[in-house]
Structure formats: structure tokens, C-alpha cells
Design a protein around this motif. Structure first.
Motif, PDB file in Angstrom:
ATOM      1  N   PHE A 193       0.862  -1.037  -0.142  1.00 47.09           N
ATOM      2  CA  PHE A 193       0.110   0.315   0.264  1.00 47.09           C
ATOM      3  C   PHE A 193       1.188   1.262   0.388  1.00 47.09           C
ATOM      4  N   HIS A 252       1.058   5.322   1.110  1.00 47.66           N
ATOM      5  CA  HIS A 252       0.019   5.844   1.646  1.00 47.66           C
ATOM      6  C   HIS A 252       0.843   7.548   0.652  1.00 47.66           C
ATOM      7  N   GLU A 281      -3.330  11.864   9.365  1.00 48.26           N
ATOM      8  CA  GLU A 281      -4.109  11.252   8.997  1.00 48.26           C
ATOM      9  C   GLU A 281      -5.186  11.272   7.827  1.00 48.26           C
ATOM     10  N   TRP A 282      -5.914  12.003   8.736  1.00 50.48           N
ATOM     11  CA  TRP A 282      -7.215  12.116   8.411  1.00 50.48           C
ATOM     12  C   TRP A 282      -7.265  13.180   7.485  1.00 50.48           C
ATOM     13  N   HIS A 305      -6.904  10.472  -1.328  1.00 52.52           N
ATOM     14  CA  HIS A 305      -7.819  10.192  -0.165  1.00 52.52           C
ATOM     15  C   HIS A 305      -9.247  10.743   1.127  1.00 52.52           C
ATOM     16  N   HIS A 306      -9.569  10.342   2.252  1.00 50.99           N
ATOM     17  CA  HIS A 306     -10.658  11.171   2.819  1.00 50.99           C
ATOM     18  C   HIS A 306     -10.456  12.664   2.369  1.00 50.99           C
ATOM     19  N   TYR A 315      -6.331   2.986  -4.928  1.00 51.69           N
ATOM     20  CA  TYR A 315      -7.229   2.960  -4.166  1.00 51.69           C
ATOM     21  C   TYR A 315      -8.332   4.506  -3.840  1.00 51.69           C
ATOM     22  N   TRP A 323      -9.297  -0.901  -4.414  1.00 54.75           N
ATOM     23  CA  TRP A 323      -9.503  -0.523  -2.562  1.00 54.75           C
ATOM     24  C   TRP A 323     -10.798   0.653  -2.488  1.00 54.75           C
ATOM     25  N   ASP A 367     -12.391   1.450   0.650  1.00 57.63           N
ATOM     26  CA  ASP A 367     -13.016   2.270   1.697  1.00 57.63           C
ATOM     27  C   ASP A 367     -13.918   2.220   2.110  1.00 57.63           C
ATOM     28  N   ALA A 427     -14.656   3.733   5.833  1.00 56.26           N
ATOM     29  CA  ALA A 427     -14.338   4.670   6.333  1.00 56.26           C
ATOM     30  C   ALA A 427     -15.240   5.680   6.296  1.00 56.26           C
ATOM     31  N   GLU A 452      -6.340  -3.638  11.977  1.00 59.01           N
ATOM     32  CA  GLU A 452      -5.250  -3.076  11.005  1.00 59.01           C
ATOM     33  C   GLU A 452      -4.264  -3.731  11.659  1.00 59.01           C
ATOM     34  N   ASP A 494      -4.451  -5.454   6.320  1.00 64.67           N
ATOM     35  CA  ASP A 494      -3.818  -4.932   5.694  1.00 64.67           C
ATOM     36  C   ASP A 494      -3.152  -4.384   7.190  1.00 64.67           C
ATOM     37  N   TRP A 541      -0.889   6.077   9.075  1.00 62.81           N
ATOM     38  CA  TRP A 541      -0.437   4.736   7.171  1.00 62.81           C
ATOM     39  C   TRP A 541       0.396   6.516   6.753  1.00 62.81           C
TER      40      TRP A 541
END
Ligand code: FUL
Length: 485
Positions: free
Chosen positions: A47, A49, A59-60, A98-99, A144, A182, A184, A186, A240, A281, A288
Motif C-alpha cells: 500500500f 499512502h 492521518e485524515w 484519500h478522504h 485506492y 480498494w 474504503d 471509512a 489493521e 492490511d 498510514w
């Protein structure tokens, strides 16, 4: 591992009349599709990130980050992919979005992309650079694309689904073959959402209309597997931590599962209605994304080896996350750890101590050499030992080529015919007491089972298959001595 498609040798053996008169066992229960079989062969992949979070130390991401923060000082797709290769990983899945919603490629559907960043003066395309480097190095490439998007003003409305699908089409069309997508599950609710800065709850049973999104992947990349919490091709393993359950069944009753909701993923269901094997994962660091504060917390080669045993050794694939730093490179200590981990795996698995062993079976299907026990030590997972249909409990005895010392046993079923074995025991022959001694009990096997045991020296090992759903198959048996870090 060799390919699971019928080998030439296998076909020739049948053709010349030495064997082949006996029909193979019928498949049992849910069985893997061709794309799942190909995926099973990969074992481990990376993976990666990387996004604005790398530069904001999050992270987010919130979704309100300026594109200007994305500015790797010395990005090298070659260095990242060379690390993946040195780690013995077969593929790489990149967080294209990502998010936080920032796109690592210049999507024509968004303003919030790398095109507005200083990277390569707005001319960059990281998805292109990474996918090209993968293709050059023989590494499979996967994507992803976060369904949750904290940047988009229309997140939660039907138009966002159109946006998401358009992006998916871009990624599936312009970057060569994709081995896995992928999805996700979340969703933390709150976000920037184009300035609204609020919490938005979506009904994830209906909002994304997954079946129609998955159709796009089937149409544009028919060989790609679809990953999410509940499949449909590959399921999340439920944690995880890089630990699959014991037992861990490739089959599961997944009715009502979707990205964001699923249950008992670590174990699956014996005789479950669908073949949806697990993917485990874990990140090489606590997070990540890269954080300088975690530079001393990189997992050691020994920790990674233990993760390997608990994931690939329980029939799942392992996706190991690597986090490029603010240069856009995998940090030295992470490179050192994965390289050493790969050396440990190579040293361990290059030397199968059953080499030269004679194998006796209590039953061979139709007494046909096509199904004889020798196939479990021929190093070829296309060939297998099988018993007659009415024989379930059965034994294999391995007369080793002299005394051997091992602490790890490898077992693999012949996957195209399904997961059939429910319980087995392992014994060694103790030459002092002149008796068999049990040293391990195994439940599920599936794609692969690695059974750690105390160090044992013996010249005879026995596998007792006690319970199966149907007559067993076994494609592989190995004995190894684990390399020390
Ligand atoms: C999770 C995400 O929320 C994490 O940020 C990370 O991407 C991990 C692999 O999946 O659901």
C-alpha cells in the motif's frame, strides 16, 4: 508459488496414459473465480499512502488543505517501486485520492488536484509516475479512491456519485492494467465540504449504489479484483494489525455486507456461501501516512515476519503500507527493514526440507498417479494429492531424506476445488521413544497455512487429516527452519 492453471506436465501425464483415467474430485461449495485465483498467487503487495497529509502531519485531512501544501522536494517513483521490489512485494496500491479529496492525478473533473500544486509546476501526475515505474519493474498496480470526500461541496448528493464514477473511469482507463480496486468503508461524518464545514451522514447501504459502480470496474478492468469490507472479490480482514483469524476461511456468508459494514471478517464462515478471501492490511509504521515523530517506530524485520505468518500463513494476502516522506521517498530505515524481512523470507522458504522425501498416503484417488501423494512435494500448486470420494480421514507420511530440523510447516489446498479440509494434526516420529508425537493442530488451510512449531529434529513427519467437508485435496507440503533476523 507457481501458477494455478493446469500445467503442461500435468496435461502430458494424463495424455500419455500413465494416469488420467480417474476423474478429478468435484468442486466443493463456493470456489474462486479466475481473477481471484490469480490474486491468490500474489501473496504480498504494498500500500502506498501519500497525499497532503504527508505535509500537514495528519492521518485524515479535513478537505480544506490548499493544493499548495503538496510539494515533495525529491519525489522518486523509481525509489518507491525499487523498495517494493526489494521487499519481494508483487504489487502496489496507491492512494490516488484519500478522504481529504486531493487528487494525485490531474483529474479533469476536479480543481482540487496536483495540477494546482507546485509539484512539477502543476504539470505532475503521480498516478502516471508510479504506474509507469511499476510497469517497468514488473510490479502490479492497483488504485485506492476514497468514497468519502471531505473536500467536495456535493458530497452526500447524487451528483457526487457521478463525480466519483467519472474519476474511477479516468483511473481505470488511463493508467494501464489495474489488479485491485480498494473501496474504503471509512466515513467520519465531518468535513470541509466546499466550505460548509459540517457533519454529513450518508446511508451507506444505499448512497453509493455499489453494484453499479462495481460494474464500471468489471467493464473497464475485467481482471481487477474489488476489495471492500465485504467484498465482492476480496474482503477486509477486520483489523489493521496484520492478523487474520484462526481459523480463517476464504468462504463467508456475506449477504448484507458492503463497504462500511461487515461482520466476523477475521474468520469468515466454514462452508460460507461466497468465496471472498481476506486481505490483511497493516502499516510499517503506526500511521498510514509519514510522520517524522514515528521515525523510531518502524516495524522490525522480525515483527514483519510474524505478521507474514499470521496473514499469508493463514490463507489471506498481506498488503503492507509504506509511507513516502516529504521528499517523496521511502525513508532509509523502512527500506532497511523491508529488505531484511524479504531476506528472512527468502532464506526460510528457499530451503524446503521435504526435498527428496518419500511420501506414503493411506489412500490415493483411483490409485491414479495423477493424484498421488508425490504431488504435495513437487513444488507445483497445479498438481495435488486427492483421495477417493468416500475417504475423508486420511494420512500422509513423509520419510525425509535423512534427519531434518524444522520449526515451520507449510500446507496448501488445491484452490480450484474449494476449501475442503476442516481439521488436521501433525506428528513427528520420535526415535528415542519410537513413537509418533503430535506437535500441531490445524483447522483451516485454504490458499496456504504456515504452522510455526518448536524446533523439531526427525526423519519422519505425519499429517493426519481428521475432518473434511468432502474428500480432501492437498497441493503442497513443506518443512522449513525459520531464518533468524
Ligand atoms: C482506513 C482509512 O480511514 C485509513 O486512513 C487508511 O487509508 C486505511 C487503509 O483504511 O479505512
Amino acid at each position: 508459488m507457481k501458477p494455478l492453471l493446469p500445467s503442461l506436465a500435468f496435461a502430458l501425464l494424463g495424455f500419455t496414459g500413465l494416469s488420467g483415467a480417474t476423474p478429478p474430485p468435484a468442486p466443493y461449495g463456493a470456489v474462486p473465480s479466475a481473477r481471484q485465483l490469480a490474486w491468490h498467487q500474489l501473496g504480498t503487495y504494498a500500500f502506498v499512502h501519500f497525499t497532503v497529509n504527508t505535509f500537514t502531519d495528519r492521518e485524515w485531512g479535513l478537505g480544506d488543505e490548499s493544493e499548495k501544501v503538496f510539494n515533495p522536494s525529491d519525489f522518486s517513483a523509481e525509489q518507491i517501486v525499487a523498495t517494493v521490489k526489494a521487499a519481494g512485494l508483487a504489487g502496489l496500491i496507491l492512494t490516488c485520492k484519500h478522504h481529504d479529496g486531493f487528487c494525485l492525478w490531474p483529474s479533469r473533473y476536479s480543481e482540487h488536484t496536483i495540477a494546482k500544486s507546485p509539484y512539477r509546476n502543476g504539470q505532475g501526475d503521480l498516478v502516471r509516475e508510479i504506474s509507469d515505474a511499476c510497469a517497468k519493474a514488473g510490479i502490479k498496480f492497483g488504485i485506492y479512491l476514497s468514497p468519502w470526500d471531505r473536500n467536495r461541496a456535493d458530497y452526500g448528493k447524487p451528483s457526487y456519485i457521478e463525480y466519483y464514477r467519472n474519476q474511477l473511469r479516468e483511473l481505470l482507463t488511463n493508467y494501464g492494467p489495474i489488479f485491485e480496486v480498494w473501496f474504503d468503508g471509512a466515513n467520519g461524518g465531518d468535513g470541509y465540504y466546499g466550505g460548509a464545514r459540517e457533519t454529513r451522514h450518508i446511508d451507506n447501504t444505499t448512497y453509493y449504489d455499489w453494484p453499479n459502480t462495481w460494474k464500471i470496474v468489471r467493464e473497464l478492468q475485467p481482471n481487477a479484483v474489488l476489495f471492500s469490507d465485504g467484498g465482492p472479490d476480496v474482503r477486509w480482514i477486520g483489523n489493521e494489525k496484520g492478523r487474520a483469524g484462526d481459523p480463517c476461511w476464504a468462504t463467508i456468508n456475506a449477504d448484507g455486507f458492503f463497504p462500511g459494514h461487515a461482520d466476523h471478517l477475521e474468520t469468515g464462515d466454514r462452508d460460507g456461501a461466497s468465496w471472498i478471501p481476506g486481505e490483511s492490511d497493516i502499516s510499517i509504521r503506526p500511521g498510514w501516512f509519514y510522520h517524522a515523530s514515528e521515525d523510531t517506530l518502524v516495524k522490525s524485520p522480525a515483527e514483519l515476519f510474524s505478521v507474514y505468518l499470521d496473514t499469508v500463513g493463514r490463507g489471506t494476502n498481506l498488503i503492507l503500507n509504506l509511507a513516502p516522506d516529504r521528499r517523496g521517498r521511502i525513508p532509509d530505515q523502512d527500506v532497511a527493514s523491508v529488505t531484511q524481512w524479504q531476506r528472512m523470507r527468502k532464506e526460510t522458504f528457499d530451503k524446503n526440507l521435504v526435498a527428496g522425501a518419500k511420501v506414503h498416503a493411506t489412500n490415493v484417488r483411483g490409485n491414479d498417479t495423477q493424484f498421488s501423494a508425490v504431488h504435495v512435494v513437487d513444488g507445483d500448486r497445479n498438481t495435488y494429492w486427492a483421495t477417493d470420494d468416500d475417504v475423508r480421514a486420511s494420512k500422509l507420511i513423509f520419510e525425509l531424506d535423512g534427519p531434518r530440523t524444522f520449526d515451520l510447516v507449510q500446507l496448501a489446498e488445491y484452490l480450484p476445488l474449494g476449501q475442503r479440509i476442516w481439521e488436521a494434526r501433525l506428528d513427528y516420529f520420535d526415535s528415542i521413544s519410537e513413537d509418533w508425537k503430535e506437535f500441531a493442530a490445524v483447522s483451516s488451510i485454504g490458499a496456504q497455512r504456515l504452522v510455526p512449531c518448536p524446533i523439531i529434529s526427525t526423519s519422519r513427519v505425519r499429517l493426519r487429516i481428521l475432518r473434511c467437508g468432502v474428500a480432501p485435496t492437498l497441493a503442497d507440503f513443506g518443512l522449513f527452519l525459520r531464518a533468524r533476523p
